[in-house]
Design a protein around this motif. Structure first.
Motif, PDB file in Angstrom:
ATOM      1  N   GLU A  37     -32.411  26.113   3.326  1.00  0.00           N
ATOM      2  CA  GLU A  37     -32.441  24.799   3.976  1.00  0.00           C
ATOM      3  C   GLU A  37     -32.180  23.671   2.981  1.00  0.00           C
ATOM      4  O   GLU A  37     -32.197  22.510   3.360  1.00  0.00           O
ATOM      5  CB  GLU A  37     -33.780  24.604   4.672  1.00  0.00           C
ATOM      6  CG  GLU A  37     -33.976  25.567   5.834  1.00  0.00           C
ATOM      7  CD  GLU A  37     -35.388  25.563   6.388  1.00  0.00           C
ATOM      8  OE1 GLU A  37     -36.272  24.893   5.803  1.00  0.00           O
ATOM      9  OE2 GLU A  37     -35.607  26.243   7.397  1.00  0.00           O
ATOM     10  N   GLY A  38     -31.981  23.999   1.705  1.00  0.00           N
ATOM     11  CA  GLY A  38     -31.590  22.999   0.724  1.00  0.00           C
ATOM     12  C   GLY A  38     -32.641  22.605  -0.287  1.00  0.00           C
ATOM     13  O   GLY A  38     -32.391  21.767  -1.137  1.00  0.00           O
ATOM     14  N   SER A  53     -34.588  20.308  -6.014  1.00  0.00           N
ATOM     15  CA  SER A  53     -33.267  20.909  -5.795  1.00  0.00           C
ATOM     16  C   SER A  53     -32.556  21.015  -7.135  1.00  0.00           C
ATOM     17  O   SER A  53     -32.320  20.013  -7.796  1.00  0.00           O
ATOM     18  CB  SER A  53     -32.437  20.037  -4.853  1.00  0.00           C
ATOM     19  OG  SER A  53     -33.045  19.956  -3.590  1.00  0.00           O
ATOM     20  N   LYS A  65     -23.132  19.628  -3.875  1.00  0.00           N
ATOM     21  CA  LYS A  65     -24.443  19.003  -3.672  1.00  0.00           C
ATOM     22  C   LYS A  65     -24.298  17.776  -2.771  1.00  0.00           C
ATOM     23  O   LYS A  65     -25.128  17.533  -1.890  1.00  0.00           O
ATOM     24  CB  LYS A  65     -25.084  18.614  -5.019  1.00  0.00           C
ATOM     25  CG  LYS A  65     -26.477  18.054  -4.888  1.00  0.00           C
ATOM     26  CD  LYS A  65     -27.408  19.076  -4.267  1.00  0.00           C
ATOM     27  CE  LYS A  65     -28.799  18.515  -4.113  1.00  0.00           C
ATOM     28  NZ  LYS A  65     -29.617  19.317  -3.218  1.00  0.00           N
ATOM     29  N   LYS A  68     -23.880  19.064   0.741  1.00  0.00           N
ATOM     30  CA  LYS A  68     -25.162  19.554   1.251  1.00  0.00           C
ATOM     31  C   LYS A  68     -26.097  18.399   1.590  1.00  0.00           C
ATOM     32  O   LYS A  68     -26.822  18.450   2.579  1.00  0.00           O
ATOM     33  CB  LYS A  68     -25.815  20.479   0.227  1.00  0.00           C
ATOM     34  CG  LYS A  68     -25.107  21.798   0.059  1.00  0.00           C
ATOM     35  CD  LYS A  68     -25.749  22.592  -1.054  1.00  0.00           C
ATOM     36  CE  LYS A  68     -24.978  23.842  -1.371  1.00  0.00           C
ATOM     37  NZ  LYS A  68     -25.579  24.593  -2.482  1.00  0.00           N
ATOM     38  N   ASN A  69     -26.090  17.350   0.776  1.00  0.00           N
ATOM     39  CA  ASN A  69     -26.950  16.188   1.034  1.00  0.00           C
ATOM     40  C   ASN A  69     -26.630  15.549   2.378  1.00  0.00           C
ATOM     41  O   ASN A  69     -27.497  14.966   3.013  1.00  0.00           O
ATOM     42  CB  ASN A  69     -26.789  15.133  -0.060  1.00  0.00           C
ATOM     43  CG  ASN A  69     -27.502  15.502  -1.340  1.00  0.00           C
ATOM     44  OD1 ASN A  69     -28.366  16.368  -1.354  1.00  0.00           O
ATOM     45  ND2 ASN A  69     -27.121  14.860  -2.424  1.00  0.00           N
ATOM     46  N   ARG A  72     -27.793  18.905   5.295  1.00  0.00           N
ATOM     47  CA  ARG A  72     -28.834  19.918   5.229  1.00  0.00           C
ATOM     48  C   ARG A  72     -30.250  19.373   5.209  1.00  0.00           C
ATOM     49  O   ARG A  72     -31.162  20.028   5.646  1.00  0.00           O
ATOM     50  CB  ARG A  72     -28.656  20.754   3.969  1.00  0.00           C
ATOM     51  CG  ARG A  72     -27.795  21.945   4.144  1.00  0.00           C
ATOM     52  CD  ARG A  72     -27.652  22.568   2.801  1.00  0.00           C
ATOM     53  NE  ARG A  72     -27.892  23.983   2.828  1.00  0.00           N
ATOM     54  CZ  ARG A  72     -27.720  24.766   1.790  1.00  0.00           C
ATOM     55  NH1 ARG A  72     -27.329  24.266   0.656  1.00  0.00           N
ATOM     56  NH2 ARG A  72     -27.950  26.031   1.873  1.00  0.00           N
ATOM     57  N   HIS A  73     -30.441  18.220   4.658  1.00  0.00           N
ATOM     58  CA  HIS A  73     -31.793  17.780   4.341  1.00  0.00           C
ATOM     59  C   HIS A  73     -32.461  17.052   5.504  1.00  0.00           C
ATOM     60  O   HIS A  73     -32.193  15.906   5.767  1.00  0.00           O
ATOM     61  CB  HIS A  73     -31.770  16.911   3.090  1.00  0.00           C
ATOM     62  CG  HIS A  73     -31.214  17.654   1.906  1.00  0.00           C
ATOM     63  ND1 HIS A  73     -30.854  17.043   0.757  1.00  0.00           N
ATOM     64  CD2 HIS A  73     -30.955  18.964   1.702  1.00  0.00           C
ATOM     65  CE1 HIS A  73     -30.406  17.930  -0.107  1.00  0.00           C
ATOM     66  NE2 HIS A  73     -30.453  19.095   0.454  1.00  0.00           N
ATOM     67  N   GLU A  79     -37.307  14.186  -2.445  1.00  0.00           N
ATOM     68  CA  GLU A  79     -36.525  15.196  -3.133  1.00  0.00           C
ATOM     69  C   GLU A  79     -36.327  14.795  -4.584  1.00  0.00           C
ATOM     70  O   GLU A  79     -36.065  13.631  -4.893  1.00  0.00           O
ATOM     71  CB  GLU A  79     -35.160  15.365  -2.473  1.00  0.00           C
ATOM     72  CG  GLU A  79     -34.328  16.430  -3.178  1.00  0.00           C
ATOM     73  CD  GLU A  79     -32.927  16.569  -2.609  1.00  0.00           C
ATOM     74  OE1 GLU A  79     -32.429  15.610  -2.001  1.00  0.00           O
ATOM     75  OE2 GLU A  79     -32.331  17.634  -2.810  1.00  0.00           O
ATOM     76  N   GLN A  81     -33.847  15.823  -7.469  1.00  0.00           N
ATOM     77  CA  GLN A  81     -32.630  16.565  -7.785  1.00  0.00           C
ATOM     78  C   GLN A  81     -32.534  16.749  -9.299  1.00  0.00           C
ATOM     79  O   GLN A  81     -32.637  15.784 -10.053  1.00  0.00           O
ATOM     80  CB  GLN A  81     -31.404  15.829  -7.259  1.00  0.00           C
ATOM     81  CG  GLN A  81     -31.363  15.766  -5.750  1.00  0.00           C
ATOM     82  CD  GLN A  81     -30.074  15.182  -5.222  1.00  0.00           C
ATOM     83  OE1 GLN A  81     -29.141  14.886  -5.957  1.00  0.00           O
ATOM     84  NE2 GLN A  81     -30.007  15.029  -3.904  1.00  0.00           N
TER      85      GLN A  81
END
Length: 119
Positions: A37-38, A53, A65, A68-69, A72-73, A79, A81
């Motif tokens: 799920e990230g 992450s 990335k 995905k940002n 997914r989040h 978060e 990173q």
């Protein structure tokens, strides 16, 4: 894909163990489900949750990335990173892993810019 997935899994679990062994946080969790799920690692400290992450700081790693940002989040916590610079990373065999520098980044971000009460 497998050539990238295996080192990533090793990196995630290695960093999870570093966070657990450091004993600075109330709880540290690793889950394959949350990884998909990230979020690689979930930290709980003083009633707050943080998702860590990890990704390699290459053109390709940063590109994916960013992608995905964007979709997914959907979690409800902060978060952190951690972009791993391969040229400066600690090596375990052929795999680059996070080290003390990345651990200090997480501590600083969880503590809000201070190393304060960490053991």
């Amino acid at each position: 894909r497998m050539l990238r997935a295996y080192p990533s899994l090793i990196r995630d679990f290695h960093f999870y163990l570093m966070l657990v062994e450091d004993k600075s946080f109330d709880r540290v969790q690793y889950s394959c489900k949350s990884d998909l799920e990230g979020v690689d690692i979930v930290i709980e400290h003083k009633g707050e949750k943080y998702g860590v992450s990890l990704f390699v700081n290459t053109n390709r790693g940063c590109k994916y990335k960013t992608i995905k940002n964007s979709y997914r989040h959907t979690y409800n916590f902060k978060e952190i990173q951690i972009p791993l610079k391969l040229s400066q990373a600690k090596k375990c065999g052929d795999i680059c892993v996070c080290g003390k520098q990345e651990l200090l980044i997480v501590k600083k971000k969880v503590q809000g810019g201070s190393y304060g009460d960490f053991r």
